[in-house]
Enzyme design. Structure first.
Site, PDB file in Angstrom:
ATOM      1  N   LYS A  15      -6.796   4.164   8.002  1.00 32.72           N
ATOM      2  CA  LYS A  15      -5.726   5.050   7.543  1.00 32.72           C
ATOM      3  C   LYS A  15      -6.184   6.502   7.514  1.00 32.72           C
ATOM      4  O   LYS A  15      -5.483   7.399   7.991  1.00 32.72           O
ATOM      5  CB  LYS A  15      -5.243   4.599   6.165  1.00 32.72           C
ATOM      6  CG  LYS A  15      -4.496   3.271   6.196  1.00 32.72           C
ATOM      7  CD  LYS A  15      -4.113   2.794   4.805  1.00 32.72           C
ATOM      8  CE  LYS A  15      -3.359   1.475   4.887  1.00 32.72           C
ATOM      9  NZ  LYS A  15      -2.978   0.963   3.553  1.00 32.72           N
ATOM     10  N   SER A  36       0.805  -1.218   0.000  1.00 31.61           N
ATOM     11  CA  SER A  36       0.000   0.000   0.000  1.00 31.61           C
ATOM     12  C   SER A  36       0.842   1.274   0.000  1.00 31.61           C
ATOM     13  O   SER A  36       0.300   2.363  -0.173  1.00 31.61           O
ATOM     14  CB  SER A  36      -0.947   0.017   1.204  1.00 31.61           C
ATOM     15  OG  SER A  36      -0.235   0.047   2.417  1.00 31.61           O
TER      16      SER A  36
END
Length: 565
Positions: free
Chosen positions: A465, A422
């Site tokens: 996140k 990611s």
């Protein structure tokens, strides 16, 4: 000497969609969460059993299994109660059935005992009691005691009970009775997760010797009007069993939003009878009249979150005390803020965290030197993603015989092993920032994976996140608006909490969904991708020119020394 950029490379860059920040539209609040209000408002009570509506594929398999002579059915389900309640709704009442979550050999097969007059007595187990009926078993006891599985497998294969199957049979000193005429027609249903089925394969690779069928109960259901109707029916029945008044629309909205957040998907809802029951029971503690409201549910969610937030608090304390070095404003060459998810073994929650990626260039051959990988603090997926970034970047400089720079890449203040891809987009930006000497905006947070064509791919943990940026506002470390870059494919996974939604609505957090890495450059570097590549080529040309001048000067010096020595 090299050309600024070859014709092939120019076409590659020019053919990509160059979107400046003004044309890239940020997400609005409504795109960052689920909206179940219209479906709840359109609710109509139905008479069909709820789980039959939610799991039609499994219902068909189970219904056929009950009509076939097949003796074994494997149900893949994470939640025991889901399987139990579904079977109870399918099988007619009254039926000769039992559901055993915990059992041993005696409760399953029975016991044989010898009296003082040398007579034998048999205490029947569930297999005999449920003869011609259905016995549903959780697979866990069979995995704990594999011999129990092999005994059950043998019974299903031969079709009748043996006296040696009974507990205490080995202690009987007289001849054991012949029970071959005692046919067992009990249908066995095993409820197991995929990991448990994999463990069963390890124990007995030939477990399929028993004729069996297989079906799955997903732990999450798709959002549709029929499924919402079924879930509301189920919640009302559950409230009735718990002596709680039926939930109103606002309470149902809060409950469904939370179930959606558990799936991290706007069109999926977690279905776990145990979880729903726990939510209703706990939320009922906040009311005195057994009427659970949306505020009661929100109090429950908040209390549970705080009870599981110790590790998150330590992380926030480190940031406040300056032990974690973050730069949240200004600009910096070769430095970018990434977003990660912290998962602790044996811990019931996960949370997002900001981390800093830095890159520094040097004379080299185009290699991205991944420090995390070299010191074995990163896994194979991370290593793969770094190589993809390197390959994608080198593609634009294939016209250069020898790319003159390398880059040292570090995940700053990373002290434990990490993995995943990611951070690919953030790595690409940091490296290109170094090569082009273009500063990166430090009030932007980046997450996203890349393929070798520069497409931004979806990642996991997108909600945690983005919510880690919200915590920076709550800690007083941020007050001015910031930007978040995320994969556009993850929009459907956005189920953000209320605090984050409020910041998005007021423009404090501006979320940009991007589909290609080129869209990130105007926001982070203030330049298009084509301009950045041109800058790198100009820098390479200048470097090669200086090297050529140095070589010419050194050659001239050697000639002078040779002539006048």
């Amino acid at each position: 000497m090299t050309n600024n950029i070859s014709s092939t490379t120019s076409n590659d860059v020019a053919n990509k969609p160059e979107l400046v920040a003004d044309n890239l539209q940020p997400l609005i609040k409504q795109q960052c969460t689920s909206d179940f209000a219209p479906l709840i408002a359109a609710y109509k009570k139905t008479q069909e059993p709820e789980l039959l509506t939610l799991f039609p594929e499994a219902v068909a398999i189970i219904d056929h299994y009950l009509k076939l002579p097949t003796s074994l059915l494997l149900i893949n389900s994470r939640h025991w109660q889901s399987a139990q309640k579904l079977l109870q709704q399918i099988m007619p009442e009254p039926s000769n059935s039992a559901y055993l979550l915990s059992y041993d050999k005696e409760s399953l097969f029975g016991r044989i005992s010898e009296a003082q007059n040398h007579t034998l007595s048999i205490q029947e187990g569930e297999l005999i009691k449920r003869n011609d009926g259905v016995l549903t078993l959780n697979i866990s006891p069979l995995l704990v005691d594999p011999s129990l599985w092999f005994s059950l497998k043998s019974l299903l294969q031969r079709g009748y009970l043996q006296a040696s199957d009974l507990v205490n049979a080995e202690k009987i000193k007289i001849a054991l009775p012949n029970l071959s005429s005692c046919f067992i027609n009990t249908k066995i249903i095993l409820v197991a997760s995929r990991m448990q089925l994999e463990e069963l394969i390890q124990i007995d690779p030939e477990y399929t010797q028993v004729s069996s069928l297989f079906c799955e109960l997903p732990s999450q259901v798709h959002v549709s009007q029929s499924n919402i109707n079924a879930l509301i029916n189920y919640c009302h029945k559950q409230c009735q069993e718990l002596n709680i008044k039926p939930l109103d629309e606002q309470a149902l909205l809060a409950l469904f939003n939370h179930l959606s957040m558990q799936c991290q998907h706007q069109q999926q809802l977690l279905f776990s009878p145990e979880f729903i029951e726990q939510m209703l029971q706990y939320a009922n503690l906040y009311t005195e009249n057994n009427e659970v409201s949306d505020n009661d549910l929100l109090c429950y969610f908040d209390e549970i979150d705080k009870a599981q937030s110790l590790a998150k608090k330590y992380s926030e304390q480190s940031i406040l005390e300056g032990q974690i070095n973050l730069q949240l404003s200004g600009e910096k060459i070769g430095q970018i803020n990434g977003l990660s998810v912290v998962e602790l073994l044996g811990y019931p929650c996960e949370f997002g965290e900001i981390f800093r990626i830095s890159a520094s260039d040097m004379i080299g051959d185009g290699e991205i030197i991944d420090v995390e990988r070299k010191v074995e603090l990163a896994g194979n997926i991370h290593a793969k993603s770094t190589l993809i970034v390197q390959g994608y970047l080198n593609h634009f400089f294939s016209h250069i015989a020898a790319f003159p720079y390398s880059c040292n890449l570090v995940f700053e203040q990373s002290y434990q092993e990490s993995d995943g891809d990611s951070a690919s987009l953030a790595i690409l930006i940091a490296v290109i920032s170094c090569y082009s000497q273009s500063p990166v905006q430090q009030n932007v947070f980046v997450t996203g994976s890349l393929d070798q064509h520069g497409n931004v791919l979806p990642i996991g943990g997108i909600n945690q996140k983005i919510e880690s940026v919200t915590r920076l506002f709550e800690l007083g470390l941020l007050s001015d608006p910031v930007k978040v870059l995320m994969p556009s494919a993850n929009i459907l996974n956005l189920t953000l909490n209320q605090a984050t939604l409020a910041l998005i609505e007021t423009g404090k957090i501006v979320v940009y969904p991007i589909a290609h890495c080129h869209q990130a450059f105007p926001i982070l570097l203030g330049k298009s991708f084509k301009q950045v590549i041109t800058t790198i080529n100009a820098r390479i040309e200048e470097t090669n020119k200086d090297e050529a001048d140095d070589s010419d000067f050194n050659l001239l010096s050697r000639l002078k020394n040779a002539l006048f020595s």
